[in-house]
Structure formats: C-alpha cells, structure tokens
Design an enzyme around this catalytic site. Structure first.
Site, mmCIF file in Angstrom:
data_model
loop_
_atom_site.group_PDB
_atom_site.id
_atom_site.type_symbol
_atom_site.label_atom_id
_atom_site.label_comp_id
_atom_site.label_asym_id
_atom_site.label_seq_id
_atom_site.Cartn_x
_atom_site.Cartn_y
_atom_site.Cartn_z
ATOM 1 N N ASP A 183 -1.164 -7.758 -1.002
ATOM 2 C CA ASP A 183 -0.114 -7.231 -1.883
ATOM 3 C C ASP A 183 0.784 -8.324 -2.453
ATOM 4 O O ASP A 183 2.008 -8.268 -2.327
ATOM 5 C CB ASP A 183 0.744 -6.205 -1.128
ATOM 6 C CG ASP A 183 -0.076 -5.186 -0.378
ATOM 7 O OD1 ASP A 183 -1.110 -4.770 -0.920
ATOM 8 O OD2 ASP A 183 0.312 -4.806 0.738
ATOM 9 N N GLU B 184 -0.359 3.504 -7.150
ATOM 10 C CA GLU B 184 0.619 2.885 -6.247
ATOM 11 C C GLU B 184 0.926 1.480 -6.769
ATOM 12 O O GLU B 184 0.492 1.084 -7.851
ATOM 13 C CB GLU B 184 0.055 2.827 -4.825
ATOM 14 C CG GLU B 184 -1.266 2.087 -4.739
ATOM 15 C CD GLU B 184 -1.913 2.142 -3.364
ATOM 16 O OE1 GLU B 184 -1.192 2.349 -2.365
ATOM 17 O OE2 GLU B 184 -3.148 1.975 -3.282
#
Length: 549
Positions: free
Chosen positions: A13, A190
């Site tokens: 991420d 997301e």
C-alpha cells in the site's frame, strides 16, 4: 533504469510524496502499511526514485496506536503520507477486527514538522471505512476520502468512496459526507487518493481485491465531489490475465510528480513462486500453485499523459514492468547496510520489529548483558498480546539468517530460538528447551501450519553452552540448521515449503479454513517464551541476514 520492486519484501500500500530539499535536491518518501507489526508506518527515502533505503517510522508511541489483542493482518492499513504548508501529514487506519460482516476501524491524522518527527498525538477522523487519504487543494482546503464499509446482508461490503472536508483549525471533519464514486464492475473499490492537474480532479483507487485480480482504477471530474468519469479502457494498471515480467497482484497505487514534470506511479505487487506438494490444496483455482512468500512489495511505473489529459503507463498497455525508465535525476545511491548485528549498539536495528507492542525494558534489553540481546520469556507465538519476539522482513528469495543463543531453560515450558514467522497460526520455530520426560536440554523444531502444531524432527540433545542456529531460504523452500562448539552446520528436520509463509496459503474464502485472511509477508527473527510465567531470559549474541544469489 529503475528495477522493480524498489522496496522488496513486505511493503504494501505505498503512499509516495515529494518534498523540496533545502539543498535544491528534492526528497521522495514512501509510507507503507505495517499491520500488526511495531513500530507503525514504515517510511523509505530516495533522492532519485531509483535507490531507496529505510528511513524511519511515524507511529512510535502506544498513545498513537494500541495493537494489543488485534488479530493477524489487522492494525495499520494503507497510510497516506503528504507534505503541505511546510509540514508532513500522515493518515492511517487502525483496523481492529476483520472477520465476519463487520470491520471495526478508526482513522487518524498525525503531523510533523520533519519526516524525523516529532509526530503529533493522533487526531481522530472517522470510522466509516478503511484506506483513508488526505488531499490538499490549491485553495488551501483539505479533503478526506476513504472507502465505506457496509455490513448489511445482501449488500456488497465495499460501498464506494466517501468525501468530506477536513478543518485543521477545528481538528475535525466538517460539512456533508458524499459518496463520490461507486467503482467499476471490477468491484472491491478501495485505496482512494485525489490529485489535481489541468483543471481536473483525478481519483485513483484500487479494485479487484488484493490478490491476482488486483488493479488500479482511475476516474476524473471537473468538481471535487463529482460526478467522476472512469478512464476509458480502465484499469490504468493490472497484471490480471496477462503476461508480465514476474510482477503480479498489482494494484493499490499513488502518484508523484518530479520537479522536471515527470510522473510515477508507486504500486504494490507480488512476485509469485510455483507451489506444489502435499499442502498445495488451495480451493480458489487461480491462486492454486502460486504463492508470494515475500508478501506484497512496492514497485514504480512511469506515467505519461495523453493529449486528452488521461494518463497511461509509459510504453503502452497497462501491465506492470520490471524495468522502468528512470527519472533522469542525479544518481543518489546509499551505502550498503551491514549484514550482521552484534548488538553492540544501545538501540535496536531499525529493521527489527516486534508484534503489537513497543520495545520495552520489561521484556527486551541491550544493556543487561552488554553485547547481547536479552529477551525475557512471555506468551506463546500464537498469542495476540505479549510475545517476546523481534524479527525482520524476508526481502530476498535466497537468503541466510544466523544467530547464537545462550539459554538455560528449567523445564519444557521455557523456549528460545529462531523463527520463520508469517502469523500466529503459520510459523516454524527452531528452539532450545527441556524435554518433558527426560529433563534434558534439547533442540526442537516445531511447525505450526494453520494452527496445527507438529514436530517434524527428533529433538537433539545439546551439550552445555550456547547454540548456533540458522535458516537457509532457497526460493520455494527453507532449511533449519544448527551447530555447537565450532562444529560443521547440521540440518535439522526436512525442507519446509515457503508457501506456508504466504498470503495465498493463509487466505481462504471457502472450505474448512474460510474467513482466514493474510496480507503481510514472512519475517525471520528471535523469540523467547516462558509459559510458566516466570519470564526466564534468553541471550542472543548476534543476528545476521545475508542475501544470496
């Protein structure tokens, strides 16, 4: 050329930002998720986008994050690092539960005048979903976006991207909350980030889930609150159903622009190995016989902008590339890091992490026996509370780790040694203990696979004194070894498959192990347990990690 991954091993991420340097050379920083590992939010630094090194952690105090009791793969998800108004801003999620219909998640903001801190106490933002991000608009306003989670039966859990304004003077979110983007048929929207260019607001998201269908989706609007139009030919980046240079599971990205005007996309990716053998029993067909023991890593792709103000991967298509054109910035390599830590420093090597709790003299010390690391035995490796474990990421398919442990257990409930650790239910542990029947001091190898503990080797009776332990990783398998008194290294137990230390092995959506999730990567470290509660201590003379060809 830039060679991917730029951050090998578990670095998921990535959130990238550029900061003007005081000497005229810009600094680039990447923040990555740390989940249940402590300290929280790992930060890397570069000056040329090609050479990177670990720089610091942002979440270093229990007042900023309390992970006690958090399940595996919860904790810090998807931090967002930015620089605006002369300071650093960091948004992070604390995911406290992840099984069943609900996600208990709280989002926070901390700030700092320097990347080295001091980082502030957290400002609570909201709890409506994970993957929060903060966008600083040209007019000085701040906008907060996050994924919204919906738990109601019959609904898709990923319920779009929420937008709300953040008032920094008031230290809270203000104004209406608007769902600005529902995503595409890829689903599982997301990881949102907002950017502005040529009068357009660009919303970068992740879709498809974090396994092999993962993708980077892009949409744009003239207004920050939409409506947003999806990139024609979306996704911007994916490895799904196409050949790549070995980078799969590609998605969850962020953008950065250099001072020269070039754009780069930092994204996560995994490098899978083929997996076969008695435990290759995955039900989810596309993952079968593939595993990424190094976890989700960080890579870079060069982005070019078309005349219609839509971006694309440099060279065309949307597949990730192993080799990427470099930035043209002056080369800025860093000196190599030593392979061996002799524990002569009063502070721990920053590559060493603990589980869920900060380093504390009550269970770890570098001063009680100078030149040694002392661990005081606490709970088992299956505990989500008080483990005495320090470990580092495995960052190379081929590597060797060695240590020397001085430990005199009094009985079988006291253990200390070397562990290959994915999570509480999946690890392999070579340790010194006492035999429950004979009372002899022995060396044991235990393997915990999906929560079932086995002992694949006959315990070895030890002579008096310290014992040297090692583990050798060779691509898709690893082998524990030991020796005493300068003798030759000896194997103990069989070769073990690295698949058991991977997301693919741990994560199940159906069958006996359904609702089991893993999003991290393998760690190798030192551990000590005293299940009787007397905190018997073990001393470690050194810890070495050597990458091999």
């Amino acid at each position: 050329m830039i060679t991917n991954p730029i951050l090998p091993g578990f670095h998921a991420d990535p959130s990238i930002c550029r900061v003007p340097g005081a000497d005229g050379v810009d600094d680039y920083y990447i923040a990555t998720s740390t989940f249940e590992w402590w300290p929280g939010v790992r930060i890397h630094h570069s000056r040329d986008l090609k050479h990177w090194r670990h720089h610091s952690y942002a979440v270093t105090r229990k007042s900023q994050l309390d992970l006690i009791g958090h399940p595996d793969s919860s904790g810090v998800w998807a931090p967002c690092l930015s620089y605006a108004g002369g300071q650093f801003w960091l948004i992070y999620s604390d995911v406290r539960s992840l099984y069943g219909a609900h996600k208990d998640v709280h989002n926070y903001l901390i700030t700092a005048p320097s990347i080295d801190g001091p980082w502030s106490e957290p400002i609570y933002m909201n709890s409506s979903g994970f993957d929060p991000s903060l966008f600083h608009d040209d007019d000085g306003r701040h906008w907060f976006v996050n994924q919204q989670w919906i738990h109601q039966p019959g609904k898709h859990n990923f319920n779009g991207i929420l937008l709300q304004e953040y008032d920094h003077d008031a230290r809270r979110l203000v104004g209406p909350v608007k769902n600005i983007y529902a995503g595409t048929p890829l689903g599982v929207v997301e990881g949102p980030h907002l950017y502005r260019r040529n009068g357009w607001y660009y919303l970068l998201t992740a879709e498809g889930g974090t396994f092999y269908e993962h993708a980077v989706t892009l949409a744009r609007s003239r207004n920050i609150d939409g409506p947003y139009e999806t990139l024609p030919g979306n996704p911007l980046l994916t490895a799904w159903q196409q050949p790549t240079d070995g980078l799969q599971r590609s998605g969850h990205a962020s953008l950065v622009q250099t001072a020269r005007g070039d754009w780069y996309l930092a994204h996560l990716a995994g490098r899978p190995l083929e997996w076969s053998g008695p435990h290759a029993d995955r039900q989810n067909g596309v993952y079968q016989h593939l595993h990424c023991p190094l976890g989700r890593e960080t890579s870079l792709q060069r982005i070019v902008w078309r005349a219609d103000d839509w971006p694309e991967i440099d060279g065309g298509g949307n597949a990730p590339r192993l080799q990427v054109p470099d930035s043209g910035l002056p080369e800025h390599p860093f000196p190599p890091e030593p392979a061996r830590d002799d524990f002569d420093s009063p502070t721990l090597n920053p590559h060493l992490n603990s589980l869920r709790v900060p380093f504390d003299e009550r269970w770890i010390s570098l001063t009680e026996r100078p030149g040694w690391l002392r661990l005081k035995g606490r709970e088992s490796l299956m505990s989500t509370f008080d483990q005495s474990l320090v470990a580092r990421r495995q960052q190379h398919f081929n590597c060797r780790v060695e240590t020397r442990v001085d430990f005199e257990p009094e009985h079988f409930q006291q253990m200390a040694g070397l562990v290959a650790y994915y999570n509480t239910n999946n690890h392999a542990y070579l340790h010194v203990s006492r035999d429950v029947d004979s009372g002899l001091r022995v060396l044991r190898l235990t393997v915990n696979r999906r929560g079932a503990l086995t002992e694949p080797a006959t315990p070895v009776e030890l002579a008096d004194g310290p014992v040297e332990l090692a583990v050798q990783f060779r691509h898709d398998h690893y082998q524990f070894q030991w020796r005493q008194g300068g003798a030759a290294w000896q194997d103990i137990g069989p070769q073990l498959d690295t698949a058991m230390l991977s997301d693919e092995y741990v994560t199940h959506f159906e069958g006996e192990f359904a609702r089991s999730f893993g999003f991290t990567g393998n760690f190798i470290g030192l551990a000590c347990q005293d299940l009787s509660g007397t905190r018997r201590a073990a001393d470690f003379d050194h810890f070495s990690y050597e990458a091999q060809a």
